[in-house]
Design an enzyme around this catalytic site. Structure first.
Site, mmCIF file in Angstrom:
data_model
loop_
_atom_site.group_PDB
_atom_site.id
_atom_site.type_symbol
_atom_site.label_atom_id
_atom_site.label_comp_id
_atom_site.label_asym_id
_atom_site.label_seq_id
_atom_site.Cartn_x
_atom_site.Cartn_y
_atom_site.Cartn_z
ATOM 1 N N ASN A 1 26.435 40.542 55.898
ATOM 2 C CA ASN A 1 25.831 41.012 54.655
ATOM 3 C C ASN A 1 24.360 41.328 54.925
ATOM 4 O OD1 ASN A 1 26.400 41.476 51.791
ATOM 5 N ND2 ASN A 1 24.833 39.928 51.404
ATOM 6 N N HIS B 1 39.917 42.038 41.312
ATOM 7 C CA HIS B 1 39.414 42.565 40.045
ATOM 8 C C HIS B 1 40.172 43.799 39.579
ATOM 9 C CE1 HIS B 1 35.391 40.447 41.149
ATOM 10 N NE2 HIS B 1 36.230 39.633 40.548
ATOM 11 N N CYS C 1 49.310 51.393 29.014
ATOM 12 C CA CYS C 1 49.215 51.400 27.559
ATOM 13 C C CYS C 1 49.206 49.959 27.058
ATOM 14 C CB CYS C 1 50.386 52.171 26.949
ATOM 15 S SG CYS C 1 50.466 52.045 25.146
#
Length: 244
Positions: A216, A123, A131
């Protein structure tokens, strides 16, 4: 030592082809909030009339860049954050030749700060900006220290973060590299991610081995496919599993 931790330790000790796939839960231990939990960014109150998932979209960025950057600078940047145990252990495993790649959904750059070399940032990263007109690159400080809310290049173009916004596609080179490492891995350790954000979560489907480890705090849609599941913090688990 817990039986599952012992099993993970044995898996790590015996393998020299490990790939790590991580999400926001890796960085929460560095005091960077995740997105979807009770204390996550999506559930934090803001002064904006728009929800975070709307603000972080390409459409919103294009139409209301001033509101985008106000949110981005205050909610998405954690310049003082430092690598935690998970980041450091993964870097150590890479230095030992055991870990071949870190594939991350995070944009904070903490894996590299900890010393990891081969990091695939699905990501993007807040540390790199460019720019939109002339493509000149800028660091994070340029954006944060801009005297205007909307940072601009000397050419007049908007300087945007090199992160993937909602409605934007992932970098295909990163996707192909991630698929290659995952498909060739002997061990795939997935940590700190709910595996609900696509297309990133779908990369797990390319793993062909029989040592899929899920670490997790909560259950994930891929639990049924895992060979080992540990519901605990990623830093704690990796610290115990790599203890000499």
């Amino acid at each position: 030592m817990d039986r599952k931790i012992e099993e993970l330790k044995e898996i790590i000790d015996r393998s020299n082809n490990i790939v790590f796939f991580g999400g926001a839960g890796v960085s929460t231990e560095s005091n960077i909030p995740d997105f979807r939990t009770d204390k996550g960014i999506f559930n934090q109150s803001t002064e904006s009339l728009y929800p975070p998932e709307v603000i972080l979209s390409r459409t919103f960025f294009t139409k209301r860049p001033d509101d985008f950057f106000q949110f981005y600078k205050t909610k998405m940047i954690y310049k003082d954050a430092r690598p935690n145990a998970a980041h450091k252990i993964l870097a150590e495993l890479e230095a030992q030749g055991k870990l071949k790649a870190v594939i991350t959904q995070n944009i904070d750059g903490l894996h590299q700060l900890a010393g990891s070399k081969n990091v695939i940032e699905l990501h993007g990263t807040v540390l790199e900006n460019y720019c939109m007109d002339c493509m000149t690159g800028f660091g994070l400080d340029y954006v944060l220290e801009s005297t205007e809310n909307i940072p601009r290049c000397s050419c007049g173009g908007i300087v945007r973060p090199d992160v993937v916004l909602y409605e934007e596609g992932l970098n295909m080179d990163n996707i192909h590299n991630a698929i290659r490492y995952i498909s060739e891995a002997e061990v795939l350790i997935v940590g700190g991610t709910s595996l609900v954000v696509y297309p990133a979560a779908g990369l797990i489907e390319y793993y062909r081995g029989n040592k899929l480890v899920l670490i997790n705090k909560e259950t994930t849609p891929y639990d049924r496919s895992a060979n080992l599941i540990i519901n605990d913090s990623i830093g704690k688990v990796l610290s115990e599993a790599t203890k000499k």
